[in-house]
Write a protein that holds these residues in place. Structure first.
Motif, short mmCIF file in Angstrom:
data_model
loop_
_atom_site.label_atom_id
_atom_site.label_comp_id
_atom_site.label_asym_id
_atom_site.label_seq_id
_atom_site.Cartn_x
_atom_site.Cartn_y
_atom_site.Cartn_z
N THR A 150 0.86 -1.18 0.00
CA THR A 150 0.00 0.00 0.00
C THR A 150 0.90 1.23 0.00
OG1 THR A 150 -1.67 -1.22 1.26
CG2 THR A 150 -1.90 1.18 1.17
N ILE A 151 0.75 2.08 -1.00
CA ILE A 151 1.71 3.14 -1.26
C ILE A 151 1.90 4.08 -0.08
CG2 ILE A 151 2.38 4.99 -2.83
CD1 ILE A 151 2.25 2.09 -4.01
N ALA A 152 0.81 4.61 0.45
CA ALA A 152 0.92 5.55 1.56
C ALA A 152 1.55 4.90 2.78
CB ALA A 152 -0.46 6.12 1.91
N PHE A 172 5.03 6.56 3.98
CA PHE A 172 4.95 7.39 5.18
C PHE A 172 4.87 6.58 6.48
CE2 PHE A 172 3.13 10.09 1.79
CZ PHE A 172 4.05 11.13 1.85
N GLY A 173 4.68 5.28 6.37
CA GLY A 173 4.57 4.47 7.58
C GLY A 173 5.64 3.40 7.70
N GLN A 184 4.15 11.27 8.51
CA GLN A 184 4.83 10.13 9.11
C GLN A 184 4.35 9.84 10.53
OE1 GLN A 184 8.95 11.43 8.46
NE2 GLN A 184 9.21 9.74 7.00
N SER A 185 3.81 10.84 11.19
CA SER A 185 3.35 10.67 12.57
C SER A 185 1.97 10.01 12.65
CB SER A 185 3.32 12.02 13.29
OG SER A 185 2.30 12.85 12.76
N ARG A 186 1.29 9.92 11.52
CA ARG A 186 -0.06 9.37 11.51
C ARG A 186 -0.05 7.85 11.53
NH1 ARG A 186 -3.45 13.11 7.17
NH2 ARG A 186 -2.92 15.14 8.07
N PHE A 187 -1.21 7.29 11.91
CA PHE A 187 -1.39 5.84 11.86
C PHE A 187 -1.93 5.46 10.48
CE2 PHE A 187 -4.37 2.23 12.29
CZ PHE A 187 -3.46 1.25 12.61
N TRP A 188 -1.19 4.63 9.76
CA TRP A 188 -1.61 4.22 8.42
C TRP A 188 -2.25 2.84 8.50
CZ3 TRP A 188 -1.75 7.78 4.75
CH2 TRP A 188 -0.99 8.94 4.96
N TYR A 189 -3.56 2.80 8.30
CA TYR A 189 -4.32 1.58 8.49
C TYR A 189 -4.11 0.59 7.34
CZ TYR A 189 -8.23 -1.54 9.42
OH TYR A 189 -8.99 -2.66 9.69
N ASP A 190 -3.95 -0.68 7.70
CA ASP A 190 -3.79 -1.75 6.72
C ASP A 190 -5.10 -2.51 6.63
OD1 ASP A 190 -3.03 -3.78 5.06
OD2 ASP A 190 -1.65 -4.74 6.48
N ASN A 191 -5.77 -2.45 5.48
CA ASN A 191 -7.08 -3.10 5.32
C ASN A 191 -6.98 -4.55 4.87
OD1 ASN A 191 -6.21 -2.51 2.71
ND2 ASN A 191 -8.28 -2.15 1.94
N ASN A 192 -5.75 -5.08 4.78
CA ASN A 192 -5.58 -6.47 4.35
C ASN A 192 -5.52 -7.42 5.55
OD1 ASN A 192 -4.81 -6.61 1.21
ND2 ASN A 192 -4.18 -4.65 2.09
#
Length: 225
Positions: free
Chosen positions: A185-187, A191-192, A217-225
């Motif tokens: 996942t690109i984002a 950034f994560g 970069q400080s955000r939580f990047w959710y993984d939907n897989n």
């Protein structure tokens, strides 16, 4: 009952189409090679170790539950339910897998790639805006609005996405030409990453202020897989 039969027919057709495609994975050298846990201190192999064929059983080629919706109450509004070699050990060396994707209204399967597989997607319910982008230097966008019963192909390794533009939930199922297609996942990757990529690198690459990069970069990047 009719809806359930239609769903199963779609799954069967997707599996058939994917099996007829030229798989990216190495071709099998025997009828079956059911995956087993890696033996302790084993030499690494490209794929999975095989179970003794004499011990193979029907359950090695079976999965139940693809009719059940995934949890779409998350930041991206989608859920991917995979059926690959981890769920069906009998897929080992067969070069095929599947996923079910559920979408909330205006939910999306964010831009991502499958490094080892081409994907063929069929919409079961709802309306999706889908697309993929070709490689440099053209970076050409191919996009299409899909309705129930429509099919779209995402070529191997290219960035692609799906976005539910409808007011109701949407469902799609896809076949992939690998037992283990992988997903980037690109984002999330940019950034994560762990550890984080130097903000100076991303600041110049994306032509963004360094503080904007740090915020991303400080955000939580959710993984939907």
């Amino acid at each position: 009952m009719k809806k359930g039969v239609s769903f199963l027919v779609t799954v069967a057709l997707m599996a058939l189409v994917s099996s007829l495609a030229s798989a990216f994975d190495p071709s099998p050298l025997q009828d079956t090679c059911v995956a087993i846990a890696e033996p302790e201190n084993a030499v690494f192999v490209n794929g999975k170790f095989c179970k003794n064929p004499n011990l193979t059983k029907a359950e090695d080629f079976f999965y139940s539950g693809l009719d059940k919706p995934g949890n779409i109450s998350n930041p991206v509004g989608s859920a991917v339910t995979p059926v690959n070699v981890e769920q069906i050990p009998g897929l080992n060396t067969l070069g095929i897998s599947a996923v079910r994707i559920d979408y909330a209204p205006y939910g999306q399967n964010p831009p991502h790639t499958h490094p080892r597989a081409t994907e063929i997607l069929t919409v079961l319910e709802g309306t999706l805006l889908v697309g993929f982008v070709t490689s440099n230097p053209e970076n050409r966008l191919f996009t299409k609005v899909l309705n129930k019963g429509d099919v779209f192909v995402f070529p191997i390794g290219l960035i692609h996405f799906q976005f539910n533009i409808g007011h109701t939930n949407a469902v799609a199922i896809a076949g992939l030409s690998s037992q283990n297609p992988g997903v980037i996942t690109i984002a999330n990757a940019v950034f994560g990453s762990d550890p984080a990529i130097d903000p100076d690198v991303l600041s110049r690459a994306f032509q963004l202020d360094k503080n904007v990069v740090k915020n991303l970069q400080s955000r939580f990047w959710y993984d939907n897989n």
